[in-house]
Design an enzyme around this catalytic site. Structure first.
Site, PDB file in Angstrom:
ATOM      1  N   GLY A  12      51.903  14.264 -95.211  1.00 11.75           N
ATOM      2  CA  GLY A  12      52.945  13.574 -94.446  1.00 11.75           C
ATOM      3  C   GLY A  12      52.584  12.097 -94.351  1.00 11.75           C
ATOM      4  O   GLY A  12      51.765  11.595 -95.136  1.00 11.75           O
ATOM      5  N   ARG A  34      51.692  20.570 -99.273  1.00 11.23           N
ATOM      6  CA  ARG A  34      52.207  21.945 -99.238  1.00 11.23           C
ATOM      7  C   ARG A  34      53.220  22.157-100.353  1.00 11.23           C
ATOM      8  O   ARG A  34      53.238  23.179-101.004  1.00 11.23           O
ATOM      9  CB  ARG A  34      52.844  22.160 -97.859  1.00 11.23           C
ATOM     10  CG  ARG A  34      53.228  23.571 -97.549  1.00 11.23           C
ATOM     11  CD  ARG A  34      53.670  23.664 -96.112  1.00 11.23           C
ATOM     12  NE  ARG A  34      54.659  22.641 -95.774  1.00 11.23           N
ATOM     13  CZ  ARG A  34      55.637  22.806 -94.884  1.00 11.23           C
ATOM     14  NH1 ARG A  34      55.756  23.948 -94.260  1.00 11.23           N
ATOM     15  NH2 ARG A  34      56.487  21.845 -94.604  1.00 11.23           N
ATOM     16  N   TYR A  51      58.041   9.943 -96.948  1.00  3.82           N
ATOM     17  CA  TYR A  51      57.276   9.592 -95.757  1.00  3.82           C
ATOM     18  C   TYR A  51      56.839   8.131 -95.724  1.00  3.82           C
ATOM     19  O   TYR A  51      56.666   7.551 -94.657  1.00  3.82           O
ATOM     20  CB  TYR A  51      56.041  10.505 -95.633  1.00  3.82           C
ATOM     21  CG  TYR A  51      56.419  11.918 -95.281  1.00  3.82           C
ATOM     22  CD1 TYR A  51      56.731  12.261 -93.971  1.00  3.82           C
ATOM     23  CD2 TYR A  51      56.498  12.908 -96.253  1.00  3.82           C
ATOM     24  CE1 TYR A  51      57.097  13.544 -93.628  1.00  3.82           C
ATOM     25  CE2 TYR A  51      56.875  14.206 -95.924  1.00  3.82           C
ATOM     26  CZ  TYR A  51      57.171  14.518 -94.609  1.00  3.82           C
ATOM     27  OH  TYR A  51      57.536  15.790 -94.281  1.00  3.82           O
ATOM     28  N   LYS A 193      48.524   9.809 -74.960  1.00 10.22           N
ATOM     29  CA  LYS A 193      49.356   8.597 -75.145  1.00 10.22           C
ATOM     30  C   LYS A 193      50.703   8.967 -75.763  1.00 10.22           C
ATOM     31  O   LYS A 193      51.700   8.265 -75.552  1.00 10.22           O
ATOM     32  CB  LYS A 193      48.607   7.536 -75.958  1.00 10.22           C
ATOM     33  CG  LYS A 193      48.303   7.888 -77.406  1.00 10.22           C
ATOM     34  CD  LYS A 193      49.452   7.639 -78.362  1.00 10.22           C
ATOM     35  CE  LYS A 193      49.220   8.373 -79.665  1.00 10.22           C
ATOM     36  NZ  LYS A 193      50.284   8.157 -80.644  1.00 10.22           N
ATOM     37  N   ARG A 257      57.227   8.006 -83.547  1.00  8.72           N
ATOM     38  CA  ARG A 257      58.171   9.118 -83.474  1.00  8.72           C
ATOM     39  C   ARG A 257      58.298   9.639 -82.043  1.00  8.72           C
ATOM     40  O   ARG A 257      59.357  10.081 -81.617  1.00  8.72           O
ATOM     41  CB  ARG A 257      57.773  10.252 -84.431  1.00  8.72           C
ATOM     42  CG  ARG A 257      57.997   9.966 -85.905  1.00  8.72           C
ATOM     43  CD  ARG A 257      56.868   9.237 -86.561  1.00  8.72           C
ATOM     44  NE  ARG A 257      55.555   9.670 -86.186  1.00  8.72           N
ATOM     45  CZ  ARG A 257      54.856  10.590 -86.840  1.00  8.72           C
ATOM     46  NH1 ARG A 257      55.342  11.151 -87.913  1.00  8.72           N
ATOM     47  NH2 ARG A 257      53.640  10.908 -86.454  1.00  8.72           N
TER      48      ARG A 257
HETATM   49  N1  LIG Z   1      52.201   9.105 -88.580  1.00  5.04           N
HETATM   50  C1  LIG Z   1      51.358   8.424 -87.843  1.00  5.04           C
HETATM   51  O1  LIG Z   1      51.517   7.203 -87.656  1.00  5.04           O
HETATM   52  C2  LIG Z   1      50.176   9.103 -87.250  1.00  5.04           C
HETATM   53  C3  LIG Z   1      50.122  10.467 -87.104  1.00  5.04           C
HETATM   54  N2  LIG Z   1      49.028  11.051 -86.532  1.00  5.04           N
HETATM   55  C4  LIG Z   1      48.947  12.483 -86.417  1.00  5.04           C
HETATM   56  O2  LIG Z   1      48.864  13.070 -87.696  1.00  5.04           O
HETATM   57  C5  LIG Z   1      49.339  14.420 -87.652  1.00  5.04           C
HETATM   58  C6  LIG Z   1      50.286  14.654 -88.806  1.00  5.04           C
HETATM   59  O3  LIG Z   1      51.431  13.862 -88.562  1.00  5.04           O
HETATM   60  P1  LIG Z   1      52.242  13.059 -89.649  1.00  5.04           P
HETATM   61  O4  LIG Z   1      51.555  12.981 -90.954  1.00  5.04           O
HETATM   62  O5  LIG Z   1      52.623  11.793 -89.022  1.00  5.04           O
HETATM   63  O6  LIG Z   1      53.504  14.010 -89.705  1.00  5.04           O
HETATM   64  P2  LIG Z   1      54.701  14.000 -90.736  1.00  5.04           P
HETATM   65  O7  LIG Z   1      55.842  14.606 -90.044  1.00  5.04           O
HETATM   66  O8  LIG Z   1      54.832  12.652 -91.351  1.00  5.04           O
HETATM   67  O9  LIG Z   1      54.178  14.968 -91.878  1.00  5.04           O
HETATM   68  C7  LIG Z   1      53.783  16.279 -91.634  1.00  5.04           C
HETATM   69  C8  LIG Z   1      53.421  16.906 -92.968  1.00  5.04           C
HETATM   70  O10 LIG Z   1      53.040  18.253 -92.737  1.00  5.04           O
HETATM   71  C9  LIG Z   1      53.871  19.098 -93.541  1.00  5.04           C
HETATM   72  N3  LIG Z   1      54.077  20.317 -92.807  1.00  5.04           N
HETATM   73  C10 LIG Z   1      55.044  20.622 -91.921  1.00  5.04           C
HETATM   74  N4  LIG Z   1      54.882  21.869 -91.468  1.00  5.04           N
HETATM   75  C11 LIG Z   1      53.775  22.341 -92.075  1.00  5.04           C
HETATM   76  C12 LIG Z   1      53.107  23.555 -92.062  1.00  5.04           C
HETATM   77  N5  LIG Z   1      53.529  24.567 -91.303  1.00  5.04           N
HETATM   78  N6  LIG Z   1      52.015  23.687 -92.832  1.00  5.04           N
HETATM   79  C13 LIG Z   1      51.581  22.684 -93.606  1.00  5.04           C
HETATM   80  N7  LIG Z   1      52.178  21.495 -93.679  1.00  5.04           N
HETATM   81  C14 LIG Z   1      53.263  21.338 -92.921  1.00  5.04           C
HETATM   82  C15 LIG Z   1      55.142  18.327 -93.780  1.00  5.04           C
HETATM   83  O11 LIG Z   1      55.782  18.803 -94.944  1.00  5.04           O
HETATM   84  C16 LIG Z   1      54.558  16.923 -93.948  1.00  5.04           C
HETATM   85  O12 LIG Z   1      54.066  16.745 -95.256  1.00  5.04           O
HETATM   86  C17 LIG Z   1      49.975  14.596 -86.260  1.00  5.04           C
HETATM   87  O13 LIG Z   1      49.103  15.298 -85.437  1.00  5.04           O
HETATM   88  C18 LIG Z   1      50.146  13.161 -85.761  1.00  5.04           C
HETATM   89  O14 LIG Z   1      50.055  13.067 -84.348  1.00  5.04           O
HETATM   90  C19 LIG Z   1      47.965  10.321 -86.118  1.00  5.04           C
HETATM   91  C20 LIG Z   1      47.967   8.953 -86.247  1.00  5.04           C
HETATM   92  C21 LIG Z   1      49.071   8.249 -86.824  1.00  5.04           C
HETATM   93  O1  LIG Z   2      49.554   8.184 -83.319  1.00  9.94           O
HETATM   94  C1  LIG Z   2      50.263   7.293 -83.708  1.00  9.94           C
HETATM   95  C2  LIG Z   2      49.885   5.877 -83.630  1.00  9.94           C
HETATM   96  O2  LIG Z   2      48.542   5.736 -83.281  1.00  9.94           O
HETATM   97  C3  LIG Z   2      51.599   7.601 -84.238  1.00  9.94           C
HETATM   98  O3  LIG Z   2      52.463   7.791 -83.191  1.00  9.94           O
HETATM   99  P1  LIG Z   2      53.738   8.718 -83.387  1.00  9.94           P
HETATM  100  O4  LIG Z   2      53.209  10.078 -83.737  1.00  9.94           O
HETATM  101  O5  LIG Z   2      54.451   8.649 -82.090  1.00  9.94           O
HETATM  102  O6  LIG Z   2      54.507   8.121 -84.525  1.00  9.94           O
END
Ligand SMILES: NC(=O)C1=CN([C@@H]2O[C@H](COP(=O)(O)OP(=O)(O)OC[C@H]3O[C@@H](n4cnc5c(N)ncnc54)[C@H](O)[C@@H]3O)[C@@H](O)[C@H]2O)C=CC1
Ligand SMILES: O=C(CO)COP(=O)(O)O
Length: 334
Positions: A12, A34, A51, A193, A257
């Site tokens: 993601g 995935r 993404y 947060k 988000r």
């Molecule tokens: N995007 C950001 O700026 C940041 C995100 N995070 C954390 O990173 C983690 C992942 O978030 P993101 O990458 O942002 O989310 P995202 O929504 O951008 O991507 C999630 C990914 O996981 C996949 N996915 C969804 N359901 C799934 C499942 N059941 N099994 C395997 N893969 C699955 C999706 O297809 C996608 O590729 C979260 O815990 C978020 O809080 C932490 C810091 C920054």
């Molecule tokens: O953790 C994040 C920034 O540090 C990303 O925040 P959101 O998951 O709310 O996009």
């Protein structure tokens, strides 16, 4: 530290961005996606257009939808799937995880039902001791980092050497990792947060201004600190990148988000309508309930998070949210 063989599980926005961070720091990076079509796009076009639109990924980045190919021979494994799906994803990882590999959580959620932090789920499902686990957190909006804007993060592990080894790999000219040994504070900072960012989004959606937001951010930090300290965190951690730092970034940015989900609620959309509109993970929405259950267990008051829960449940109108408990008429110490 170049040449380390690392894997990133989850493609993601954050998993892909972190893979870029690691590759730009000189690591040899394999990404697990995935969906095979996403793995192919990353591997062949060096893009993740859903993404991270407009971002060119490092030429060296390799990706596959096969866990065995991605995990083989890897010294560090970074995990970035939605928190509520972590446990089911790890079932297939355990048998393939190389001996001695360090596992790093990039996630910011608490598991519903069990109320475990992500590092605890990693320990349980992978049979790995805390000395081989680290967590990364901080003000890390993925798209800004993918654009190579200078950013700091913190890597925490109970074992200082483990945190240092990870931080040396997760560092490049635009991304700097600090270290600490407060896993609980670092992890809860990232979870909590998100909940305050939902509150900020709600009042933004209603149309309230900077006083309301500053009051919520400041009282939110007090609430986050009380909660985390009750579970064994150091208060200093919450004043650092994983607490205050992330709070500032997430509450101030429309890239967040959680902030976006809150804004939709504040504009009058129901919880189910918001879920339908979000095509990315807003962890705060799933973490509200387990965080409030944990708070109740330890006797910690969380007025702001409780009000977010009420708005989500439809029992509090967004315009009635306030940065304090309105039911107590007596002035309270800050
Ligand atoms: N995007 C950001 O700026 C940041 C995100 N995070 C954390 O990173 C983690 C992942 O978030 P993101 O990458 O942002 O989310 P995202 O929504 O951008 O991507 C999630 C990914 O996981 C996949 N996915 C969804 N359901 C799934 C499942 N059941 N099994 C395997 N893969 C699955 C999706 O297809 C996608 O590729 C979260 O815990 C978020 O809080 C932490 C810091 C920054
Ligand atoms: O953790 C994040 C920034 O540090 C990303 O925040 P959101 O998951 O709310 O996009």
């Amino acid at each position: 530290m170049s040449g380390q063989r690392v894997a990133v599980l989850g493609a993601g926005s954050w998993g892909t961005t972190f893979a870029k961070i690691l590759a730009d720091g000189g690591a040899d990076v394999a990404v697990w996606a995935r969906r095979p079509e996403l793995a192919r796009e990353i591997r062949e076009s060096k893009r993740n257009s859903d993404y991270l639109p407009g971002i060119n990924l490092p030429r060296s980045l390799w990706a596959s939808s096969r866990l065995d190919e991605v995990l083989e021979g890897r010294e560090q494994v970074y995990v970035s799937v939605p928190s509520q799906s972590l446990r089911e994803n790890l079932a297939a990882v355990r048998a393939l995880l190389p001996d001695d590999a360090v596992v790093v959580s990039l996630m910011k959620g608490v598991e519903k039902g069990t109320r475990f932090r992500m590092s605890e789920v990693l320990e349980q499902e992978l049979g790995v001791g805390p000395e081989r686990i680290a967590v990364a957190s901080g003000p890390n909006l993925a798209l800004e980092i993918a654009r190579e804007q200078p950013t700091a993060a913190v890597i925490a592990s109970e074992n200082h050497d483990t945190a240092t080894r990870v931080a040396l790999v997760a560092t490049n000219p635009y991304f700097r990792s600090f270290v600490n040994t407060d896993v609980i504070g670092t992890e809860f900072g990232g979870v909590l947060k998100n909940l305050i960012a939902v509150a900020i989004g709600i009042v933004d959606g209603v149309g309230y201004g900077e006083n309301t937001k500053a009051s919520i951010i400041t009282r939110g930090l007090a609430e986050m600190t009380d909660f985390a300290v009750a579970f064994g965190a150091q208060a200093d951690t919450l004043r650092g990148l994983a607490g205050l730092g992330d709070l500032i970034a997430t509450c101030g940015s429309s890239l967040s988000r959680n902030n976006t989900a809150g804004r939709l609620l504040g504009q009058g959309y129901s919880f189910s309508e918001v879920i339908k509109q979000m095509n990315q993970t807003a962890e705060g929405l799933s973490s509200v309930a387990p965080v409030l259950e944990l708070a109740l267990e330890r006797g910690v008051e969380m007025p702001i998070v409780s009000q977010v829960a009420e708005v989500l449940a439809g029992t509090l109108a967004p315009r009635d949210i306030a940065p304090h408990l309105t039911t107590d008429p007596m002035p309270q110490g800050e």
